[in-house]
Every structure is written in C-alpha cells, then in structure tokens.
Design a protein around this motif. Structure first.
Motif, PDB file in Angstrom:
ATOM      1  N   THR A  22       6.157   3.954   9.132  1.00 38.69           N
ATOM      2  CA  THR A  22       5.202   2.864   8.919  1.00 38.69           C
ATOM      3  C   THR A  22       3.951   3.287   8.172  1.00 38.69           C
ATOM      4  O   THR A  22       3.155   2.437   7.772  1.00 38.69           O
ATOM      5  CB  THR A  22       4.799   2.245  10.274  1.00 38.69           C
ATOM      6  OG1 THR A  22       4.247   3.268  11.111  1.00 38.69           O
ATOM      7  CG2 THR A  22       5.995   1.610  10.962  1.00 38.69           C
ATOM      8  N   SER A  23       3.739   4.586   7.983  1.00 36.26           N
ATOM      9  CA  SER A  23       2.537   5.042   7.267  1.00 36.26           C
ATOM     10  C   SER A  23       2.726   6.492   6.838  1.00 36.26           C
ATOM     11  O   SER A  23       3.709   7.152   7.206  1.00 36.26           O
ATOM     12  CB  SER A  23       1.295   4.926   8.168  1.00 36.26           C
ATOM     13  OG  SER A  23       1.386   5.809   9.269  1.00 36.26           O
ATOM     14  N   ALA A  27       6.309   6.864   5.394  1.00 35.24           N
ATOM     15  CA  ALA A  27       6.432   5.745   4.463  1.00 35.24           C
ATOM     16  C   ALA A  27       6.645   6.248   3.037  1.00 35.24           C
ATOM     17  O   ALA A  27       7.472   5.704   2.284  1.00 35.24           O
ATOM     18  CB  ALA A  27       5.191   4.863   4.542  1.00 35.24           C
ATOM     19  N   GLY A  44       9.934   3.027  13.433  1.00 36.09           N
ATOM     20  CA  GLY A  44       8.527   3.074  13.792  1.00 36.09           C
ATOM     21  C   GLY A  44       8.209   1.945  14.746  1.00 36.09           C
ATOM     22  O   GLY A  44       9.059   1.097  15.045  1.00 36.09           O
ATOM     23  N   ARG A  46       5.467  -0.265  14.373  1.00 34.08           N
ATOM     24  CA  ARG A  46       4.801  -1.426  13.784  1.00 34.08           C
ATOM     25  C   ARG A  46       5.798  -2.205  12.921  1.00 34.08           C
ATOM     26  O   ARG A  46       6.030  -1.900  11.752  1.00 34.08           O
ATOM     27  CB  ARG A  46       3.583  -0.963  12.992  1.00 34.08           C
ATOM     28  CG  ARG A  46       2.481  -0.431  13.906  1.00 34.08           C
ATOM     29  CD  ARG A  46       1.321   0.178  13.152  1.00 34.08           C
ATOM     30  NE  ARG A  46       1.629   1.485  12.601  1.00 34.08           N
ATOM     31  CZ  ARG A  46       0.737   2.286  12.048  1.00 34.08           C
ATOM     32  NH1 ARG A  46      -0.529   1.898  11.960  1.00 34.08           N
ATOM     33  NH2 ARG A  46       1.083   3.463  11.572  1.00 34.08           N
ATOM     34  N   ARG A  49       5.015  -3.585   9.385  1.00 32.18           N
ATOM     35  CA  ARG A  49       4.996  -2.583   8.308  1.00 32.18           C
ATOM     36  C   ARG A  49       6.410  -2.207   7.895  1.00 32.18           C
ATOM     37  O   ARG A  49       6.675  -1.975   6.709  1.00 32.18           O
ATOM     38  CB  ARG A  49       4.218  -1.349   8.747  1.00 32.18           C
ATOM     39  CG  ARG A  49       2.722  -1.584   8.883  1.00 32.18           C
ATOM     40  CD  ARG A  49       1.965  -0.280   8.855  1.00 32.18           C
ATOM     41  NE  ARG A  49       0.530  -0.463   8.997  1.00 32.18           N
ATOM     42  CZ  ARG A  49      -0.344   0.514   8.840  1.00 32.18           C
ATOM     43  NH1 ARG A  49       0.055   1.740   8.538  1.00 32.18           N
ATOM     44  NH2 ARG A  49      -1.639   0.288   8.992  1.00 32.18           N
ATOM     45  N   LEU A  50       7.321  -2.121   8.847  1.00 37.77           N
ATOM     46  CA  LEU A  50       8.714  -1.840   8.505  1.00 37.77           C
ATOM     47  C   LEU A  50       9.285  -2.971   7.655  1.00 37.77           C
ATOM     48  O   LEU A  50       9.990  -2.726   6.663  1.00 37.77           O
ATOM     49  CB  LEU A  50       9.551  -1.683   9.781  1.00 37.77           C
ATOM     50  CG  LEU A  50       9.250  -0.472  10.665  1.00 37.77           C
ATOM     51  CD1 LEU A  50      10.099  -0.524  11.934  1.00 37.77           C
ATOM     52  CD2 LEU A  50       9.505   0.832   9.927  1.00 37.77           C
ATOM     53  N   ILE A  64      15.764  -1.357   8.771  1.00 42.72           N
ATOM     54  CA  ILE A  64      14.643  -1.102   9.672  1.00 42.72           C
ATOM     55  C   ILE A  64      15.115  -1.154  11.125  1.00 42.72           C
ATOM     56  O   ILE A  64      15.941  -1.966  11.497  1.00 42.72           O
ATOM     57  CB  ILE A  64      13.470  -2.065   9.433  1.00 42.72           C
ATOM     58  CG1 ILE A  64      13.845  -3.516   9.724  1.00 42.72           C
ATOM     59  CG2 ILE A  64      12.962  -1.918   8.002  1.00 42.72           C
ATOM     60  CD1 ILE A  64      12.652  -4.462   9.680  1.00 42.72           C
ATOM     61  N   PRO A  66      12.964  -0.950  14.687  1.00 49.48           N
ATOM     62  CA  PRO A  66      11.772  -0.709  15.511  1.00 49.48           C
ATOM     63  C   PRO A  66      12.100   0.306  16.606  1.00 49.48           C
ATOM     64  O   PRO A  66      13.126   0.187  17.277  1.00 49.48           O
ATOM     65  CB  PRO A  66      11.471  -2.088  16.097  1.00 49.48           C
ATOM     66  CG  PRO A  66      12.100  -3.058  15.129  1.00 49.48           C
ATOM     67  CD  PRO A  66      13.337  -2.371  14.640  1.00 49.48           C
TER      68      PRO A  66
END
Length: 262
Positions: A22-23, A27, A44, A46, A49-50, A64, A66
C-alpha cells in the motif's frame, strides 16, 4: 538456464507476492513488476490503496488481497486460496515492516517492541513458510527480504528495530543454507535512509519529526531501492546475491561512541 540481464522481459511470466503493497517499497515494487509484464498479488491493510493500485493496470495484472499481517492465521489461507492464474508464486517480496519510536531501551514502549517483533519477524516467517514449499516444488523462485542497514550498524533508539532487521538478514542467510540444491534464491536488501512513510510511522504521525530526519540531505527513494531489487531479478539463474546494502551518499557510519567521566 536463462540469462535475463539485458532482457526487457525480465518480469514476464513471473508472479510476485508483495507484502505491504500500500505504500513505500511495496507499492513501488508492485508497480515495477506489473509494468514489466509480471503479475502481482498485492497485500496490505489499506483496501482503498490496494484498489487504487490495481486500477492502474489492466485486469489480470494485479490481484489484491487485504491482509493484516498481525493475523498470522489469515496468511496461509490467502496463499492457499489464490486463483490458479496467480498460484505459482516465484517472487516473494517480504517488505512489510515498521519502526516505532526512537526512545532508548529503558524508556521504550513494550507494546511498540511487541508490534515490531510481530510484524518484522513473526509475520515475515509465516508468509515465507506459506509460500516457500511451492517454490521448492517448482524448483523456481526468489525471496527478497527487506532488512536495513540497522541490521549491521546500531544507533541509539534503534534497539528492537535493529534487532528485528538483524533477524531478517540472518534468516535470509539461513534460508540459503537450507535451499542448497534447489534453484530458489534468497536475498536480503538493506537500505539506509529512505524517504517513505517510514518516519511518519515511527513518530506516529508527527510530520514535523518525520521531516526533520531528512532535513538538509537527499535520502533514497522507494524507486531507488526498487532499482536495486530489479537489478537482482535481472541476474542469471545461477547467480544469487546474498545481501545488498545501499545508502544515500550523504549518509555514512558513526564513529564509536564513548562515555567519558568529566
């Protein structure tokens, strides 16, 4: 054996499982693989963001999932329930991790210590344990573990964070020992100062404290570190890089600290 050093297709046909997508490094790495023709399982906490990451690419490129790595019971389920098109994972980027606080050991938060150990060590070994057998069975794969220069160079306040990253480095080397005879690679990537959300997390949202870490110098970026990881993945199949350490030019090693009686 393939020599993919000069190939623009270095990621084509590869499937990467990325934690902390996510970052930051996660990412950046996920985007790099997907843009180069590979597939990504982006994990991730968030979700928004995914979803934003997946929307950048054509359907079928980024899957994705979560995942809160604090829930180690969920890790195996995510791996076992992957659709067939994403099941044969051959790249694992164990990126998720964090530092919390910069207090010296006598004053540090035990809860912060526990969270760093749970994320940086416990979650990492659970993810590895879930994915590694498939790589060995297919005799193909590369595990890239994100460690830190803090694994080698202690600093005040780095107590448990540095210790967790030393674990990651040693775990990577021990995996290599266990995998002798297979074609599965393992590398520990150990960056120095890098401007991502790392310091914001360390200082729990105190942006002023986070910005002060990089004041007056040019730190690494997430793309700089991803460049180094891509270089590892472009190497021929017979070559394993055990550890790679990188720092910005404006960072080096401290002299020994000495406490002197006045």
């Amino acid at each position: 054996m393939t020599d993919n050093r000069q190939s623009d297709q270095w990621a084509a046909g590869r499937i990467a499982f990325v934690t902390g997508a996510t970052s930051g490094f996660g990412a950046a790495f996920a985007r790099r693989i997907a843009r180069a023709g590979g597939k990504v399982i982006a994990t991730g906490r968030r979700v928004e963001r995914l979803e934003s990451l997946a929307a950048e690419f054509s359907p079928g490129s980024v899957l994705i999932r979560p995942l809160d790595l604090g829930d180690t019971s969920a890790i195996k389920g995510v791996v076992e329930e992957l659709p067939e098109a994403f099941a044969a994972i051959d790249l694992l980027f164990n990126n998720a991790g964090l530092a919390l606080g910069l207090g010296k050991a006598p004053d540090a938060s035990l809860a912060d210590w526990d969270e760093m150990i749970a994320t940086n060590i416990r979650a990492l070994v659970h993810v590895t344990h879930a994915i590694l057998p498939g790589m060995v069975a297919r005799n193909r794969g590369h595990i890239v573990n994100l460690s830190s220069v803090a694994a080698s160079y202690p600093y005040p306040g780095g107590n448990v964070y540095g210790a967790t990253k030393a674990f990651v480095r040693q775990f990577s080397l021990n995996l290599r020992a266990d995998l002798l005879g297979s074609a599965v690679k393992v590398s520990s990537v150990e960056p120095g100062m890098c401007e991502t959300e790392f310091s914001q997390v360390r200082f729990k949202g105190d942006n002023k404290a986070a910005e002060a870490v990089y004041a007056g110098m040019r730190p690494l970026s997430a793309d700089d570190v991803t460049d180094a990881v891509e270089a590892l993945l472009r190497l021929p199949d017979h070559l394993n890089v055990n550890t790679i350490e990188l720092m910005p030019v404006q960072q080096a090693f401290s002299p020994f600290a000495v406490s002197r009686d006045s």
